[in-house]
Design a protein around this motif. Sequence first.
Motif, mmCIF file in Angstrom:
data_model
loop_
_atom_site.group_PDB
_atom_site.id
_atom_site.type_symbol
_atom_site.label_atom_id
_atom_site.label_comp_id
_atom_site.label_asym_id
_atom_site.label_seq_id
_atom_site.Cartn_x
_atom_site.Cartn_y
_atom_site.Cartn_z
ATOM 1 N N ALA A 98 12.522 14.207 86.344
ATOM 2 C CA ALA A 98 11.501 13.357 85.729
ATOM 3 C C ALA A 98 10.170 13.496 86.460
ATOM 4 N N ALA A 99 10.222 13.573 87.803
ATOM 5 C CA ALA A 99 8.994 13.731 88.588
ATOM 6 C C ALA A 99 8.340 15.076 88.315
ATOM 7 N N ALA A 100 9.146 16.117 88.132
ATOM 8 C CA ALA A 100 8.589 17.437 87.849
ATOM 9 C C ALA A 100 7.800 17.411 86.545
ATOM 10 N N TYR A 101 8.313 16.676 85.571
ATOM 11 C CA TYR A 101 7.578 16.553 84.309
ATOM 12 C C TYR A 101 6.303 15.737 84.490
ATOM 13 N N GLN A 102 6.435 14.551 85.093
ATOM 14 C CA GLN A 102 5.298 13.633 85.185
ATOM 15 C C GLN A 102 4.209 14.141 86.118
ATOM 16 N N GLN A 103 4.591 14.720 87.239
ATOM 17 C CA GLN A 103 3.617 15.044 88.282
ATOM 18 C C GLN A 103 3.192 16.512 88.296
ATOM 19 N N LEU A 104 3.997 17.393 87.703
ATOM 20 C CA LEU A 104 3.705 18.824 87.782
ATOM 21 C C LEU A 104 3.409 19.442 86.421
ATOM 22 N N VAL A 105 4.355 19.342 85.504
ATOM 23 C CA VAL A 105 4.232 20.057 84.236
ATOM 24 C C VAL A 105 3.279 19.349 83.276
ATOM 25 N N ARG A 106 3.414 18.047 83.139
ATOM 26 C CA ARG A 106 2.546 17.327 82.194
ATOM 27 C C ARG A 106 1.067 17.472 82.557
ATOM 28 N N PRO A 107 0.666 17.299 83.845
ATOM 29 C CA PRO A 107 -0.752 17.506 84.176
ATOM 30 C C PRO A 107 -1.218 18.942 83.925
ATOM 31 N N THR A 108 -0.347 19.920 84.181
ATOM 32 C CA THR A 108 -0.733 21.313 83.956
ATOM 33 C C THR A 108 -0.882 21.597 82.466
ATOM 34 N N LEU A 109 -0.021 20.996 81.655
ATOM 35 C CA LEU A 109 -0.185 21.118 80.202
ATOM 36 C C LEU A 109 -1.519 20.519 79.766
ATOM 37 N N ALA A 110 -1.870 19.364 80.348
ATOM 38 C CA ALA A 110 -3.133 18.711 79.990
ATOM 39 C C ALA A 110 -4.318 19.597 80.350
ATOM 40 N N GLU A 111 -4.230 20.268 81.500
ATOM 41 C CA GLU A 111 -5.315 21.175 81.893
ATOM 42 C C GLU A 111 -5.474 22.317 80.896
ATOM 43 N N ALA A 112 -4.363 22.696 80.247
ATOM 44 C CA ALA A 112 -4.400 23.771 79.256
ATOM 45 C C ALA A 112 -4.720 23.254 77.859
ATOM 46 N N GLY A 113 -5.040 21.962 77.736
ATOM 47 C CA GLY A 113 -5.397 21.399 76.442
ATOM 48 C C GLY A 113 -4.234 20.897 75.625
ATOM 49 N N ILE A 114 -3.068 20.695 76.249
ATOM 50 C CA ILE A 114 -1.888 20.150 75.562
ATOM 51 C C ILE A 114 -1.540 18.833 76.252
ATOM 52 N N GLY B 177 13.898 17.377 74.645
ATOM 53 C CA GLY B 177 12.929 17.443 73.562
ATOM 54 C C GLY B 177 11.781 18.381 73.846
ATOM 55 N N LEU B 178 11.614 18.769 75.119
ATOM 56 C CA LEU B 178 10.543 19.707 75.466
ATOM 57 C C LEU B 178 10.773 21.093 74.881
ATOM 58 N N PHE B 179 11.992 21.380 74.392
ATOM 59 C CA PHE B 179 12.205 22.640 73.674
ATOM 60 C C PHE B 179 11.199 22.766 72.530
ATOM 61 N N ASP B 180 10.957 21.654 71.823
ATOM 62 C CA ASP B 180 10.006 21.688 70.703
ATOM 63 C C ASP B 180 8.589 21.928 71.199
ATOM 64 N N LEU B 181 8.219 21.256 72.291
ATOM 65 C CA LEU B 181 6.864 21.398 72.817
ATOM 66 C C LEU B 181 6.635 22.825 73.325
ATOM 67 N N ALA B 182 7.692 23.423 73.875
ATOM 68 C CA ALA B 182 7.558 24.775 74.439
ATOM 69 C C ALA B 182 7.335 25.835 73.374
ATOM 70 N N LYS B 183 7.510 25.466 72.088
ATOM 71 C CA LYS B 183 7.327 26.431 70.999
ATOM 72 C C LYS B 183 5.887 26.476 70.481
ATOM 73 N N ILE B 184 4.992 25.682 71.094
ATOM 74 C CA ILE B 184 3.592 25.680 70.661
ATOM 75 C C ILE B 184 3.043 27.105 70.691
ATOM 76 N N ASP B 185 2.236 27.427 69.699
ATOM 77 C CA ASP B 185 1.710 28.790 69.573
ATOM 78 C C ASP B 185 0.544 29.004 70.542
ATOM 79 N N ARG B 186 0.894 29.173 71.807
ATOM 80 C CA ARG B 186 -0.087 29.477 72.839
ATOM 81 C C ARG B 186 0.486 30.599 73.705
ATOM 82 N N PRO B 187 0.446 31.841 73.214
ATOM 83 C CA PRO B 187 1.102 32.949 73.929
ATOM 84 C C PRO B 187 0.594 33.150 75.342
ATOM 85 N N GLU B 188 -0.657 32.751 75.625
ATOM 86 C CA GLU B 188 -1.186 32.928 76.983
ATOM 87 C C GLU B 188 -0.525 31.973 77.978
#
Length: 725
Positions: A123-139, A327-338
């Motif tokens: 849960a911490a990896a999502y909240q503190q690491l992945v979610r902020p990095t997604l936000a930096e990428a515009g997600i 549920g992040l399987f769905d989010l990981a399918k976003i069309d952002r190949p970079e």
Amino acid sequence: MNAETSLADGRTASDFDDDFDPLDEAGAPELPPQRYLDRELSWLAFNQRVLELAEDPTLPVLERANFLAIFASNLDEFFMVRVAGLKRRIDTGLAVPTNIGRAPLDVLADISRIAHELQERHAAAYQQLVRPTLAEAGIRVVTWGELSDEEQANLREYFSGQIFPVLMPLAVDPAHPFPYISGLSLNLSVRVRNSRTGKQEFARVKVPQMLPRFVAVASDDPKEGTRYITLEDLIATHLGDLFPGMEVIEHHVFRVTRNEDVEVEEDETENLIKALEKELLRRRFGPPIRLEITDDMDDVTLGLLVRELDVTEQEVYRLPAPLDLGGLFDLAKIDRPELRYPTHVPTTAAQLQPSESNLRADFFQAIDRKDVLLHHPYESFATSVQAFLEQAAADPHVLAIKQTLYRTSGDSPIVEALIDAAESGKQVLALVEIKARFDEQANISWARKLEKAGVHVVYGLVGLKTHCKLALVIRQEKGGLRHYSHIGTGNYNPKTSRIYEDLGLLTADDQVGKDLTRLFNELSGYAIEKKFKRLLVAPLHLRKGLLKRIAEETANAEAGKPSGIRFKVNSIVDEAIIDALYRASAAGVPVDIWVRGICSLKPGVPGLSENIRVRSILGRYLEHSRIFTFENGGDPQVFIGSADMMHRNLDRRVEALVRLTDPDHLAEIDRLFSMALDPSTSSWALGDDGVWTRHHLDDAGLPLRDLQNVLMQEIAGRPRPGKRR
């Protein structure tokens, strides 16, 4: 002596596998009692390695989100099967096998402690690491309160039209008993107050599983990027619509994991399919074994859930929202190949590529010229195994096709090829394993479809799962019959073949064909065949065959001859195999184990296993192939196949390993191990304390070599036939 070297009486060395007694260890040094790592804790350590990939800032962020989802999915299955199985055996008074001599309840306590730690870290990896990095990428994943009035209005309209009609609020009162909570479903617990009477009531709202878990937030402002709100947050915001006239006091999210292990009592008096269908129905109502709740849940609601679901305090997991990061399987399918790994298109195996003068390869000619060793997903499954079976189905000279099916995809071209072959008049045998866990219903459907098309469908041997990956094509050629065989390490599944690393052998070797003919006869009829020439088959003699070869390496080391053992497996748990490797190590045999998941062997223990190294490699592809190599005094023996070193594979399944004989293939396997075990390759190393240490950066802090990337580049660069380089 080579295993196929003829003896004076016409037999081969492999005929003596049954003469070898693996229990005959007279004179062997006694091994210490505490020599195994616990298999359940080792599995949790594997899932921790998956989590470490999600935490790795050097990986693309959508891949990290995908690893978070994989961790969640893995842990769900671990609880549904392994933890459930332990609890069931304890509750029913059955003996609980444990390879570390500890009380089962203590093992369960350790599982609970480590699983709690891992889920909190997850849960911490999502909240503190992945979610902020997604936000930096515009997600961005946002809450209702972060939205503008216009955005809220748009979502209210979406809720009213697309979500509200399918919701089913269930009250709990004297007239409405506590509802059944289905396994892995996401739920809202709701406490409401009757505005007229002032009485508080409890209700449950199930979050519909068929709707998107992350709802896109429409916005006209491009600066906002791509934003999502969780479905449960959207529903919670509109609870007043579900309970009009009531005051919503509290709402919280919870999730239940149930025992979904399936045990079919097989006998000769009941149809196996009917027995399995009955057990699958029971699976839906297995007892709860884990309760996940959001960390804001009040004690009153928690007490009600604990009481009604009959779970213990140890089985409650209090976590920050959102729950079910699968549920992040769905989010990981976003069309952002970079934000993903670079696209990799599998190549067609060089031997199976058409020459410049032909539009299509002739598989029978290609395989007849030379055995083909396939390496998926670097080499395409669709243009090799699938195309081979499709050509066989259409070829008028093919008389019969025999195939095992353990797991396949929903729109399987393999199954369609078998149907086409049967409808064209060929003899077709499909051995469908309907007890493949979590694919039971799909396999039952496939079996019935195949039967309707005229395919001979069988379900293997009573009491054994058929896990081997085999296909045999019989073709009329020049007045005689030729055998074309495929033996693989992975399922005949075009979808998973794109993400699972596996090996497969295509061969026209007559001896392999005869071995497979005898094996299929044993599986479909009453033949009892004990001898095979190029195969090692479980449960009769695969274990004995491997133990015999380990003993030979031990004897070679003691005699000063070249020796060495290298295994690549998903799991190694079997005590007899591990003990034999310990004795080989004590004799001076260098032993390398390349394992993806569970490892109960302790490497590097002085006097026991100082000559054993254990490595693990995880990455964009799931390492799935099984390889067994033996130095054999300078004449290496190499086997590939479907078996892991576990009791179920060696004793309760039909498994098959085939020995590779082509010098080019032996060299390819040798190089594969050499690259995987090289210190410059990114991997995890196992210590004697059961702790895995990741080595992915060099002394300068730069990433080590990624084995899968190297293989992608090298295999894609192999020369095509008919082209100069």
